[in-house]
Design a protein around this motif. Structure first.
Motif, PDB file in Angstrom:
ATOM      1  N   LYS A  85       0.828  -1.215   0.000  1.00  0.00           N
ATOM      2  CA  LYS A  85       0.000   0.000   0.000  1.00  0.00           C
ATOM      3  C   LYS A  85       0.858   1.259   0.000  1.00  0.00           C
ATOM      4  O   LYS A  85       0.550   2.226  -0.715  1.00  0.00           O
TER       5      LYS A  85
ATOM      6  N   ALA B 109       1.038   4.104  -2.968  1.00  0.00           N
ATOM      7  CA  ALA B 109       0.783   5.517  -2.661  1.00  0.00           C
ATOM      8  C   ALA B 109       1.962   6.385  -3.093  1.00  0.00           C
ATOM      9  O   ALA B 109       1.772   7.480  -3.636  1.00  0.00           O
TER      10      ALA B 109
ATOM     11  N   ARG C 186      -2.436  16.266  -1.665  1.00  0.00           N
ATOM     12  CA  ARG C 186      -3.340  15.139  -1.404  1.00  0.00           C
ATOM     13  C   ARG C 186      -2.593  13.810  -1.537  1.00  0.00           C
ATOM     14  O   ARG C 186      -2.775  12.900  -0.734  1.00  0.00           O
ATOM     15  N   ALA C 187      -1.739  13.704  -2.534  1.00  0.00           N
ATOM     16  CA  ALA C 187      -0.979  12.468  -2.734  1.00  0.00           C
ATOM     17  C   ALA C 187       0.019  12.252  -1.593  1.00  0.00           C
ATOM     18  O   ALA C 187       0.215  11.126  -1.144  1.00  0.00           O
TER      19      ALA C 187
ATOM     20  N   ARG D  97      -0.374  13.302   1.461  1.00  0.00           N
ATOM     21  CA  ARG D  97      -1.196  12.915   2.615  1.00  0.00           C
ATOM     22  C   ARG D  97      -1.558  11.432   2.517  1.00  0.00           C
ATOM     23  O   ARG D  97      -1.577  10.721   3.520  1.00  0.00           O
ATOM     24  N   LYS D  98      -1.848  10.973   1.303  1.00  0.00           N
ATOM     25  CA  LYS D  98      -2.181   9.564   1.098  1.00  0.00           C
ATOM     26  C   LYS D  98      -0.995   8.672   1.467  1.00  0.00           C
ATOM     27  O   LYS D  98      -1.180   7.616   2.078  1.00  0.00           O
TER      28      LYS D  98
ATOM     29  N   ASP E 102      -0.743   8.654   5.291  1.00  0.00           N
ATOM     30  CA  ASP E 102      -1.817   7.827   5.850  1.00  0.00           C
ATOM     31  C   ASP E 102      -1.537   6.344   5.632  1.00  0.00           C
ATOM     32  O   ASP E 102      -1.782   5.522   6.517  1.00  0.00           O
ATOM     33  N   ALA E 103      -1.023   5.995   4.465  1.00  0.00           N
ATOM     34  CA  ALA E 103      -0.716   4.593   4.172  1.00  0.00           C
ATOM     35  C   ALA E 103       0.380   4.081   5.110  1.00  0.00           C
ATOM     36  O   ALA E 103       0.297   2.955   5.615  1.00  0.00           O
TER      37      ALA E 103
ATOM     38  N   LYS F  16      -1.171  10.309  11.729  1.00  0.00           N
ATOM     39  CA  LYS F  16      -2.167  10.901  10.831  1.00  0.00           C
ATOM     40  C   LYS F  16      -2.389  12.365  11.148  1.00  0.00           C
ATOM     41  O   LYS F  16      -2.584  13.179  10.251  1.00  0.00           O
TER      42      LYS F  16
END
Length: 180
Positions: free
Chosen positions: A90, A94, A107-108, A110-111, A114-115, A151
């Motif tokens: 994952k 990401a 946004r990417a 942050r992804k 988060d991953a 996060k």
């Protein structure tokens, strides 16, 4: 009566045939020997897409290999190994999305964060399964705190970047007036 019915049937058939033919005719500018995707997309985009697909395929093959290593294990060790393999996959996907992001990378990013947080949490959760009672509860609570902290840090970083972008071009706010 039969003549009127035949005339109506012919008119309806002609209308449907005309509509069907209009839908199936190819545009005049289209090259017949190239697939439609290559005609509309620039050559650079297709090569970038192919590279991304190849990298994604490599990530999936690596994930399969990592999961295959877990097959020889038993019990909770196997669960921990599988959680690590899934988390690694994952995070890699990401990061690949971040690498190929063309617009706003916030946004990417942050992804990706988060991953990473979710992967660490899943592994910690599996490691907590080895414990019992209050020790397990404390371990799970710590895992949740660590994930939420990671996060939260990712959200603060993304918010700061967004705020920094929105601050450009503004003047300083007026100072409040004091009453003598």
């Amino acid at each position: 009566m039969s003549l009127k019915l035949t005339g109506i049937a012919l008119a309806v058939a002609f209308a449907f045939a005309t509509a069907a033919q209009a839908q199936t005719q190819a545009p005049a500018k289209r090259d017949a020997d190239k697939p439609r995707t290559e005609q509309t997309a620039p050559q650079r985009d297709t090569s970038e897409r192919k590279m991304k697909d190849q990298e994604e395929e490599r990530i999936e093959q690596q994930a399969k290999a990592d999961k295959a290593k877990c097959d020889g294990m038993k019990g909770n060790a196997k669960d921990i190994c599988m959680a690590e393999a899934k988390g690694k996959e994952k995070v890699a996907k990401a990061e690949l999305d971040l690498k190929h992001e063309k617009g706003d990378k916030t946004r990417a990013q942050r992804k990706v964060s988060d991953a990473k947080a979710d992967a660490a949490y899943e592994v910690a959760k599996e490691k907590c399964d080895d414990q019992k009672g209050e020790a397990k509860d404390a371990c799970m609570k710590q895992a949740r705190v660590d994930r939420d902290k990671a996060k939260g840090k990712a959200e603060k970083t993304a918010d700061a970047r967004q705020e920094q972008r929105s601050d450009t071009g503004r003047t300083a706010p007026d100072k409040p007036k004091r009453n003598p």
